[in-house]
Design a protein around this motif. Sequence first.
Motif, PDB file in Angstrom:
ATOM      1  N   GLY A 201       0.963  -0.855   0.078  1.00  0.00           N
ATOM      2  CA  GLY A 201       0.035  -0.131  -0.495  1.00  0.00           C
ATOM      3  C   GLY A 201       0.719   1.014  -0.436  1.00  0.00           C
ATOM      4  N   THR A 202       0.072   2.091   0.728  1.00  0.00           N
ATOM      5  CA  THR A 202       1.614   3.226   0.550  1.00  0.00           C
ATOM      6  C   THR A 202       2.056   3.443   1.891  1.00  0.00           C
ATOM      7  OG1 THR A 202      -0.421   4.761  -0.722  1.00  0.00           O
ATOM      8  CG2 THR A 202       0.990   6.215   0.429  1.00  0.00           C
ATOM      9  N   GLY A 219       9.075  -1.704  -7.733  1.00  0.00           N
ATOM     10  CA  GLY A 219       7.914  -0.160  -7.757  1.00  0.00           C
ATOM     11  C   GLY A 219       7.731   0.167  -6.345  1.00  0.00           C
ATOM     12  N   VAL A 220       8.944  -0.572  -5.509  1.00  0.00           N
ATOM     13  CA  VAL A 220       9.498   0.751  -4.054  1.00  0.00           C
ATOM     14  C   VAL A 220      10.766   1.719  -4.377  1.00  0.00           C
ATOM     15  CG1 VAL A 220       9.818  -0.184  -1.881  1.00  0.00           C
ATOM     16  CG2 VAL A 220       7.500  -1.017  -3.213  1.00  0.00           C
ATOM     17  N   GLU A 221      11.090   2.618  -3.355  1.00  0.00           N
ATOM     18  CA  GLU A 221      11.414   3.488  -3.945  1.00  0.00           C
ATOM     19  C   GLU A 221      12.527   3.073  -2.390  1.00  0.00           C
ATOM     20  OE1 GLU A 221      11.357   7.920  -3.820  1.00  0.00           O
ATOM     21  OE2 GLU A 221      12.829   8.162  -2.874  1.00  0.00           O
ATOM     22  N   ALA A 222      13.969   3.578  -2.071  1.00  0.00           N
ATOM     23  CA  ALA A 222      14.623   2.662  -0.960  1.00  0.00           C
ATOM     24  C   ALA A 222      15.433   4.128  -1.054  1.00  0.00           C
ATOM     25  CB  ALA A 222      15.400   1.404  -1.365  1.00  0.00           C
ATOM     26  N   GLU A 223      15.664   4.468  -0.197  1.00  0.00           N
ATOM     27  CA  GLU A 223      16.498   6.033  -0.339  1.00  0.00           C
ATOM     28  C   GLU A 223      17.491   5.837   1.446  1.00  0.00           C
ATOM     29  OE1 GLU A 223      14.501   9.227   2.051  1.00  0.00           O
ATOM     30  OE2 GLU A 223      15.528  10.767   1.179  1.00  0.00           O
ATOM     31  N   TRP A 224      18.522   6.054   1.080  1.00  0.00           N
ATOM     32  CA  TRP A 224      20.150   6.133   2.474  1.00  0.00           C
ATOM     33  C   TRP A 224      20.091   7.402   2.390  1.00  0.00           C
ATOM     34  CZ3 TRP A 224      19.424   2.285  -1.513  1.00  0.00           C
ATOM     35  CH2 TRP A 224      19.256   1.053  -0.911  1.00  0.00           C
ATOM     36  N   VAL A 225      19.494   7.543   3.882  1.00  0.00           N
ATOM     37  CA  VAL A 225      19.968   8.935   4.616  1.00  0.00           C
ATOM     38  C   VAL A 225      21.109   8.842   5.362  1.00  0.00           C
ATOM     39  CG1 VAL A 225      19.032  10.618   5.913  1.00  0.00           C
ATOM     40  CG2 VAL A 225      17.835   9.335   4.867  1.00  0.00           C
ATOM     41  N   SER A 226      22.595   9.944   5.077  1.00  0.00           N
ATOM     42  CA  SER A 226      23.464  10.731   5.808  1.00  0.00           C
ATOM     43  C   SER A 226      23.152  11.488   6.315  1.00  0.00           C
ATOM     44  CB  SER A 226      24.723  10.453   5.079  1.00  0.00           C
ATOM     45  OG  SER A 226      24.344  11.372   4.169  1.00  0.00           O
ATOM     46  N   ALA A 234      17.783   3.636   6.636  1.00  0.00           N
ATOM     47  CA  ALA A 234      17.581   3.835   4.837  1.00  0.00           C
ATOM     48  C   ALA A 234      15.877   3.403   5.453  1.00  0.00           C
ATOM     49  CB  ALA A 234      18.141   2.451   3.973  1.00  0.00           C
ATOM     50  N   ALA A 235      14.767   3.967   4.101  1.00  0.00           N
ATOM     51  CA  ALA A 235      13.477   3.645   4.198  1.00  0.00           C
ATOM     52  C   ALA A 235      13.263   2.968   3.472  1.00  0.00           C
ATOM     53  CB  ALA A 235      13.628   5.326   4.793  1.00  0.00           C
ATOM     54  N   LEU A 236      12.168   2.677   3.264  1.00  0.00           N
ATOM     55  CA  LEU A 236      11.831   2.576   1.773  1.00  0.00           C
ATOM     56  C   LEU A 236      10.429   2.962   1.285  1.00  0.00           C
ATOM     57  CD1 LEU A 236      12.089  -1.486   2.431  1.00  0.00           C
ATOM     58  CD2 LEU A 236      13.166   0.485   1.208  1.00  0.00           C
ATOM     59  N   TRP A 237      10.545   3.653   0.487  1.00  0.00           N
ATOM     60  CA  TRP A 237       9.116   4.057   0.415  1.00  0.00           C
ATOM     61  C   TRP A 237       8.073   3.945  -0.692  1.00  0.00           C
ATOM     62  CZ3 TRP A 237       8.372   8.969   3.083  1.00  0.00           C
ATOM     63  CH2 TRP A 237       9.654   9.188   3.435  1.00  0.00           C
ATOM     64  N   SER A 238       6.534   3.801  -0.446  1.00  0.00           N
ATOM     65  CA  SER A 238       6.091   2.704  -1.156  1.00  0.00           C
ATOM     66  C   SER A 238       4.785   3.820  -2.182  1.00  0.00           C
ATOM     67  CB  SER A 238       5.436   1.401  -0.967  1.00  0.00           C
ATOM     68  OG  SER A 238       4.736   1.578   0.167  1.00  0.00           O
ATOM     69  N   GLY A 239       3.553   3.652  -2.318  1.00  0.00           N
ATOM     70  CA  GLY A 239       2.145   3.754  -2.890  1.00  0.00           C
ATOM     71  C   GLY A 239       3.128   5.035  -3.487  1.00  0.00           C
ATOM     72  N   ALA A 242       6.156   7.056  -3.186  1.00  0.00           N
ATOM     73  CA  ALA A 242       7.728   6.848  -3.676  1.00  0.00           C
ATOM     74  C   ALA A 242       7.563   7.940  -5.337  1.00  0.00           C
ATOM     75  CB  ALA A 242       7.735   5.481  -3.971  1.00  0.00           C
ATOM     76  N   ALA A 243       9.189   7.888  -5.146  1.00  0.00           N
ATOM     77  CA  ALA A 243       8.679   9.403  -6.188  1.00  0.00           C
ATOM     78  C   ALA A 243       8.843   8.453  -7.697  1.00  0.00           C
ATOM     79  CB  ALA A 243      10.660   9.588  -6.365  1.00  0.00           C
ATOM     80  N   ASP A 244       8.095   8.718  -8.784  1.00  0.00           N
ATOM     81  CA  ASP A 244       8.429   8.551  -9.579  1.00  0.00           C
ATOM     82  C   ASP A 244       9.444   7.404 -10.536  1.00  0.00           C
ATOM     83  OD1 ASP A 244       5.449   8.104 -11.085  1.00  0.00           O
ATOM     84  OD2 ASP A 244       6.019   9.451 -12.666  1.00  0.00           O
ATOM     85  N   GLY A 245       9.541   6.696 -10.558  1.00  0.00           N
ATOM     86  CA  GLY A 245      10.299   5.421 -11.584  1.00  0.00           C
ATOM     87  C   GLY A 245      11.855   5.593 -10.670  1.00  0.00           C
ATOM     88  N   VAL A 246      11.703   5.612  -9.195  1.00  0.00           N
ATOM     89  CA  VAL A 246      13.286   6.010  -8.379  1.00  0.00           C
ATOM     90  C   VAL A 246      13.195   4.903  -8.254  1.00  0.00           C
ATOM     91  CG1 VAL A 246      14.644   6.802  -6.454  1.00  0.00           C
ATOM     92  CG2 VAL A 246      13.107   8.481  -8.182  1.00  0.00           C
TER      93      VAL A 246
END
Length: 392
Positions: A201-202, A219-226, A234-239, A242-246
Amino acid sequence: MQTATFDALRGPAGAALLAQASAAYGREDEFALGTRLRRTHEPDLVAAALTQARLRARAVDKFAPADAARMFFTVDGYEQATRVAVARHRAARLAAALGPGAAVADLCCGIGGDLVELARAGLTVTGVDADPLTAAVASANVDALGLTASARVECADATTVDRTAFAAVVCDPARRGGRGRVFDPDAYRPPWSFVLSLLAGTACVKVAPGLPHERIPDGVEAEWVSERGEVKEAALWSGALAADGVRRRATLLPSGATLTDRDDPGPVVRPLGGFLYEPDGAVIRAGLVTAAAALVGGGLLDPSIAYVTAGAAVNTPFARGYRVLDTLPYDVKALRRYVREQGVGVLTVKKRGVGVEPEKLRAAVRPRGDRSAMFVVTRVAGAATVIVAEPL
Ligand SMILES: C[S@@+](CC[C@H](N)C(=O)[O-])C[C@H]1O[C@@H](n2cnc3c(N)ncnc32)[C@H](O)[C@@H]1O
């Protein structure tokens, strides 16, 4: 600490005791302070007040000092809490995607590190934690920071929560077991299967920075943060989040500078030029070294090593730059001679992609002089090489 003791600490007598303990903590010997407070208060309550005072003093490492002085903690809850800069970044991203007042569930809210920033970002947040004391502490923090209009906390098992009323779900699963940190996603609590159900979901799910890329669902975006060059999470963003195509993103705090796989032209390997770049840890974890290389007009020194080389000095937040002064083969005798001839007394050794122990190398070349130097030991054209470099 028992929940009943924590409740007592929040009552008028407990609050006065905590104020006394916090004011004296760090100024008075802790043992003497405890002895003095126990003359007039129950030992359990004194122990709880001293723990809070100690954790509040420590919490300035993760939280704004004004918040740390008012918040409540458990030892585990503090250790697992998201640092304020990272929580604020995540909350701002959620608020921008969902709009003001959107309802968000913070499943596994802990003592409320994320919860507080989600509420401050203008979202309406329901925090959920399965541990009764942790949930009570999170609720106390909502109260202490004046956020009761936009945040509330329940004690429940996150896997049983009805999620239909929420625009998005945030989840920060527990990644600690009896023997310390857990790196295997299958050992998260709640388990990875629950994480996957949220990501259908979102959702935004916090994960360990070492999460293997193949675990990131389609379809999920993974973001690593420093933060200030140190990878925090790291965080996973969905629905809708998530940024388009990232697929992969590296974000640097406090600047918020962000780089994604859409900026990545793919691998380019170059011979050593006049400049060397060491990408930020978030860029490396996100597998975006070649995107950083493109930003400095450079390429990889070796296809499997996270060093970039380029012919020009380019200022970028995504990599630290060095001017190349010399290159030497990795030969201890030759390096010792170089150090002696150059009068090097302070030697910094960095290494990547070679089995060299910096401490041992430093001892072996015996730096004695007045000058300082940096050796970067890595593979160049397949051979172990020392690049003598200075920071830009
Ligand atoms: C990493 S901490 C959360 C930290 C939080 N994001 C913060 O910034 O303070 C994980 C929390 O998940 C809780 N937890 C573990 N399993 C749970 C479950 N099934 N339901 C609800 N909470 C759970 C633990 O009690 C712990 O407080």
